[in-house]
Write an enzyme that holds these catalytic residues in place. Structure first.
Site, short mmCIF file in Angstrom:
data_model
loop_
_atom_site.label_atom_id
_atom_site.label_comp_id
_atom_site.label_asym_id
_atom_site.label_seq_id
_atom_site.Cartn_x
_atom_site.Cartn_y
_atom_site.Cartn_z
N LYS A 297 22.34 25.60 4.74
CA LYS A 297 21.57 25.39 5.97
C LYS A 297 20.05 25.39 5.75
CE LYS A 297 25.04 26.86 9.17
NZ LYS A 297 25.55 27.80 10.14
N LYS A 387 14.24 39.19 2.78
CA LYS A 387 14.63 38.05 3.63
C LYS A 387 14.66 38.48 5.10
CE LYS A 387 17.73 35.63 0.48
NZ LYS A 387 19.11 35.15 0.44
N TYR A 450 34.93 33.45 12.34
CA TYR A 450 36.16 33.30 13.14
C TYR A 450 37.38 33.08 12.27
CZ TYR A 450 35.23 28.35 12.37
OH TYR A 450 34.98 27.13 11.77
#
Ligand code: NAP
Length: 513
Positions: A297, A387, A450
């Site tokens: 990402k 981070k 999930y």
């Protein structure tokens, strides 16, 4: 158009027939893998085409080529001859194809096959990787015009797949079978038509027989979920890029909508550990849009010609699409996350809410930006503390490591705890990233994962009395936004009712090998 070949690898003829009959509607051609049969069963292969009732490939794959045949070459020639013997004038009772390797040299057997209409598939398996000049190899293999040339390469990267794809375009325009074996090549099996392949090999995954070759997809999934038989040269391609991609709802979600809407499009998994290599493949295949997941990402940003405001401000992107051959990025995780959380807590914003975010990757960036936008205050804790600091400093949030000092700060930020790391996700380590923290039972707890529906972290929170929600509602919401971005169309109502009623168990899992 490319055909579906069901690879039959059971130990007995009877069992192979049972499997074939069960999956017949998805099968154009069957491959009898004689190397997988028990030795006694090999005596009866000659009648198989008649019993099968559809075109069958006769294959006796040696171990050196990735098969299971361990006998000598003389015995193998005899077996092949047994399969081709007593040819019937009605070609439906003979093997339609015989797979013989490039280094196999028994002209009399080949001649016998040709005489009775059995087409030769001349094969080359490179189980150790791709070779340099694939078109030259294909050309050198062709001994007569009616042969099908099969080249199968174990691929170890998207770059390998790109090499095979480009070669398949420049190779001679004869019938050929082009296979990228292994996990990195899964999409080449779905998109066989784009690889100019005569057929794709698949298996009946739920029958638990041994694998014919690494990366073969389930035959039913190939036919029903990916609608393999409708994929043509013009079919639009979309997909999911990540590594590893063990299980994702997205192929089910997008392909089900394409089916409902009768759209000539397909959505496939693109496992890749280098986003750059995969985007080269995507450009070569004219892929229209990609969902981007772990771990790409942030790294995908370098390839974008344009970014939405969200992507610019949070520095993470989960949706890319092509326009005039350049890539543009958006982030649908933001809205997917906030819509899902706000509905769960039945609020319109996060004012006066103190939130702990576990993790500081791409998903955490989207979560932090939404919490800030909705008026909440947050503490970000991450295994790699700097981070967490980077993200927190953007919003004036607090931060810390996933250590005792960080954990001490949680009680002041414990209205909502949001788990955004990949720990606990299928295919990753199944640890609980907050195992040292004792839930009071008053926290609202969300885990973005999930698969599995309940991670060890979420299970512990629920057992402590917390209200919990996993990432399913979020992933569906963000996928709806992606669909609109990719296609410019509205989400059909029918899919929404299917999601509500059928839930998480309807979709597929990508095979691990
Ligand atoms: P990412 O950019 O690769 O970040 C991974 C994060 O997980 C980093 O903070 C990393 O910490 C941390 N981490 C990994 N293994 C860990 C471990 N064993 N213990 C503690 N921390 C660990 O991934 P991402 O894109 O943010 O995605 C993270 C998760 O969110 C994935 O499971 C993904 O499926 C899920 N997600 C779900 C949705 C949804 O719609 N439901 C949307 C987006 C993401 P370090 O910085 O120390 O390496």
């Amino acid at each position: 158009m490319a055909k579906i070949c069901l690879c039959l690898t059971a130990a007995t003829i009877q069992r192979n027939l049972e499997i074939l009959n069960k999956y017949r509607q998805y099968t154009d051609i069957a491959e009898l893998r004689v190397d997988c049969l028990e030795s006694d069963e090999r005596l009866y292969i000659r009648r198989f085409p008649e019993l099968a009732g559809l075109p069958v490939i006769l294959t006796i794959r040696r171990t050196v080529d990735g098969g299971y045949y361990t006998g000598g070459e003389g015995a193998r020639v005899k077996l092949l001859a047994r399969g081709l013997a007593y040819a019937n004038a009605d070609s439906r009772f003979n093997f339609a194809y015989v797979d013989i390797e490039d280094d196999f040299d028994v002209p009399s057997l080949e001649e016998a096959a040709r005489t009775f209409g059995t087409r030769i598939i001349r094969s080359f398996h490179s189980v150790n990787g791709v070779i340099d000049n694939i078109p030259a190899k294909i050309k050198s293999m062709q001994r007569s015009g009616d042969e099908i040339i099969k080249v199968a390469f174990a691929v170890n990267s998207a770059n390998d797949v790109l090499h095979v794809l480009q070669s398949s375009k420049t190779a001679a325009k004869t019938d050929k079978i082009v296979i990228c074996m292994g996990y990195y090549g899964i999409y080449s099996r779905i998109l066989a038509e784009k690889f100019n392949s005569f057929l794709t090999y698949s298996r009946a995954l739920s029958e638990c027989e041994i694998s014919g070759a690494p990366g073969q997809l389930d035959v039913k999934e190939l036919a029903e979920l990916y609608r393999f038989r409708t994929i043509n040269k013009k079919t639009k391609i979309y997909g999911l890029v990540g590594y590893p991609i063990k299980s994702s709802v997205s192929p089910w979600f997008f392909n089900t909508i394409f089916k409902i809407e009768n759209t000539d499009a397909v959505y496939v998994p693109f496992p890749a550990d280098s986003i750059n290599d995969l985007l080269d493949v995507a450009e070569e295949m004219n892929v229209q849009g990609l969902s981007v997941t772990v771990p790409h990402k942030e790294s995908v940003l370098k390839r974008l010609a344009g970014r939405s405001t969200d992507v610019r401000s949070i520095g993470a992107c989960n949706t890319i699409y092509r326009n005039n051959s350049s890539w543009y990025g958006e982030n649908t995780d933001c809205a997917g996350f906030s819509e899902s959380l706000l509905e769960f807590i039945n609020k319109k914003n996060l004012k006066r809410q103190k939130v702990t975010i576990i993790g500081a990757g791409g998903a955490a960036r989207a979560v932090a930006s939404e919490i800030f936008r909705l008026g909440g205050q947050a503490l970000i804790l991450n295994r790699t503390a700097h981070k967490a600091k980077n993200i927190a400093s953007q919003y004036n949030f607090r931060w810390g490591g996933l250590d005792s000092q960080g954990l001490e700060k949680i009680p002041k930020y414990s209205n909502i705890i949001i788990q955004t790391t990949s720990a606990g996700m299928e295919g990753h380590d199944s640890t609980d990233p907050l195992e040292m923290y004792n839930f009071t039972g008053k926290e609202t707890v969300m885990d973005l994962i999930y698969t599995p529906p309940e991670t060890p972290f979420l299970k512990r929170a629920a057992a402590s009395g917390c209200r919990t929600i996993n990432g399913y509602s979020m992933v569906i919401r963000q996928a709806c936004l992606q669909y609109v971005r990719f296609t410019g169309k509205e989400i059909p109502r029918q899919i929404l009712s299917m999601i509500n009623t059928t839930g998480v168990n309807t979709w597929n899992k990508t095979p691990a090998n």
